[in-house]
Design a protein around this motif. Sequence first.
Motif, PDB file in Angstrom:
ATOM      1  N   ALA A   1      12.908  60.896  32.060  1.00  0.00           N
ATOM      2  CA  ALA A   1      12.591  60.162  33.284  1.00  0.00           C
ATOM      3  C   ALA A   1      13.471  60.621  34.436  1.00  0.00           C
ATOM      4  O   ALA A   1      13.025  60.677  35.597  1.00  0.00           O
TER       5      ALA A   1
ATOM      6  N   THR B   1      11.947  63.922  35.919  1.00  0.00           N
ATOM      7  CA  THR B   1      10.498  64.035  36.124  1.00  0.00           C
ATOM      8  C   THR B   1      10.148  64.382  37.558  1.00  0.00           C
ATOM      9  O   THR B   1       9.304  65.256  37.808  1.00  0.00           O
ATOM     10  N   ASP B   2      10.765  63.734  38.527  1.00  0.00           N
ATOM     11  CA  ASP B   2      10.452  64.034  39.931  1.00  0.00           C
ATOM     12  C   ASP B   2      10.793  65.475  40.272  1.00  0.00           C
ATOM     13  O   ASP B   2      10.060  66.140  41.015  1.00  0.00           O
ATOM     14  N   GLU B   3      11.911  65.979  39.748  1.00  0.00           N
ATOM     15  CA  GLU B   3      12.299  67.368  40.000  1.00  0.00           C
ATOM     16  C   GLU B   3      11.268  68.320  39.410  1.00  0.00           C
ATOM     17  O   GLU B   3      10.871  69.308  40.053  1.00  0.00           O
TER      18      GLU B   3
ATOM     19  N   ILE C   1       8.093  67.712  38.779  1.00  0.00           N
ATOM     20  CA  ILE C   1       6.872  67.633  39.582  1.00  0.00           C
ATOM     21  C   ILE C   1       7.030  68.456  40.855  1.00  0.00           C
ATOM     22  O   ILE C   1       6.092  69.137  41.296  1.00  0.00           O
ATOM     23  N   GLY C   2       8.219  68.447  41.429  1.00  0.00           N
ATOM     24  CA  GLY C   2       8.480  69.291  42.595  1.00  0.00           C
ATOM     25  C   GLY C   2       8.324  70.767  42.276  1.00  0.00           C
ATOM     26  O   GLY C   2       7.777  71.529  43.089  1.00  0.00           O
TER      27      GLY C   2
ATOM     28  N   ARG D   1       6.390  71.929  40.001  1.00  0.00           N
ATOM     29  CA  ARG D   1       4.950  72.116  39.829  1.00  0.00           C
ATOM     30  C   ARG D   1       4.257  72.304  41.169  1.00  0.00           C
ATOM     31  O   ARG D   1       3.429  73.213  41.342  1.00  0.00           O
ATOM     32  N   HIS D   2       4.597  71.493  42.147  1.00  0.00           N
ATOM     33  CA  HIS D   2       3.988  71.596  43.476  1.00  0.00           C
ATOM     34  C   HIS D   2       4.360  72.921  44.141  1.00  0.00           C
ATOM     35  O   HIS D   2       3.527  73.530  44.826  1.00  0.00           O
TER      36      HIS D   2
ATOM     37  N   TYR E   1       0.310  69.924  48.946  1.00  0.00           N
ATOM     38  CA  TYR E   1       0.917  71.149  48.442  1.00  0.00           C
ATOM     39  C   TYR E   1      -0.146  72.176  48.054  1.00  0.00           C
ATOM     40  O   TYR E   1       0.061  73.008  47.174  1.00  0.00           O
TER      41      TYR E   1
ATOM     42  N   ASP F   1      -0.016  64.536  37.557  1.00  0.00           N
ATOM     43  CA  ASP F   1       1.436  64.579  37.403  1.00  0.00           C
ATOM     44  C   ASP F   1       1.972  63.482  36.486  1.00  0.00           C
ATOM     45  O   ASP F   1       3.118  63.565  36.027  1.00  0.00           O
TER      46      ASP F   1
END
Length: 391
Positions: free
Chosen positions: A8, A11-13, A15-16, A18-19, A90, A369
């Motif tokens: 957790a 996860t945001d990193e 996803i970044g 991925r974008h 993105y 995502d």
Amino acid sequence: MTANDRVAGITDEVIGWRHRIHADPELGFQEHRTAAFVAGRLRGFGLEVHTDVSATAVVGLLRRGTGGRSVALRAELDALPIQEAAGVPYASRTPGVMHACGHDGHSAILLGAAKLLAEGGGFDGTVVFVFQPAEEVVGGGRRMVGDGVFERFPVDAVFALHNWPGVPEGHIAVRTGPQMAAVDDFELRFSGRGCHAAMPHLGDDPILAAADFVAAAQRVVSRSIDPLKPAVLSVTQIHGGRFNNFVPTEVTVEGTCRFYDAGLSDHCEAEIRRIAEGVAAVHGLAAALTYKRGYPPVVNPADGADVAVAAGLDAVGSERVLTEFPPSMGCEDFAFMLNAVGRGAYAWIGAGEVGPGQGLHGDRYVFNDAVVPVGIRWFMNVVQRALPVVR
């Protein structure tokens, strides 16, 4: 690792990442910027990184303990020749090229797993992170195997995942036996004498022959293959002629065959050739067939599927792991790696229901995502299940 707060936390990193990959897509064997991004991240995690393995591939090694066992985890780098219409912030900055299959998500997920495994360890052996070029159409997996990736980095098993629209979001689907089909392509050329359209008796008619072939070829599946063995033969292209008043000298028919039984490759070629030659003889034409063997089927061996299922149970729980479901007639060149190693599995992670044009290879496809943490946990759990655990 079901309640892994470390997942957790990144996860945001992920996803970044991925974008970022999504916005800068590259076609097969051209993934130079994507490969450089992946290699840079892996080096930053402290992995041993190799970029001289096969074309634009990237391989990262993570060793822990003294054990001799090893496992490979694979993701794809390439995008598709599709103009994006998804309208996300993105979106692709490259006209006519789009990550329309989720390879950006798979690469980012595998990077996330690499980061956490490098930080936390917990296993004894070697994890080989394989970032493969050119999964779409041109067979980067076949080339990597041919270039000796598993001779250079021997492994006991190899695993991969793919997001799967239509499977409930966050569920993991993996089955023993066929999960993806084989694909062969064919190109058939009928040729003879051209003539004026008003004087058809002075020439041959390859267009009529092509029409007869399309109808007759349907018997390959319906009358020559055991109905308990799924197979598809689809004619997808017919090309011939340039003028309304002239019957052409040549017509080309193209198509594809899909099946789970690898032995049907020889059968389909023989049947298509026999029908083509028969049609050509009836019409007084010459027939030339080019039959191209593509990707073999992805068939999960039982022991590899057991590892993948157990990793799924650890990640999402028993109610969200599917082991009985219809396989897909789509194809995947992960088959080359699975066949080369002999053990491992290919799994789907459900992306949920989608609308028209939003499925795989659609111009409005958007990777979900929400499945990123599920994928990271699954890859990490595969390592825990495939290699000895160190507490």
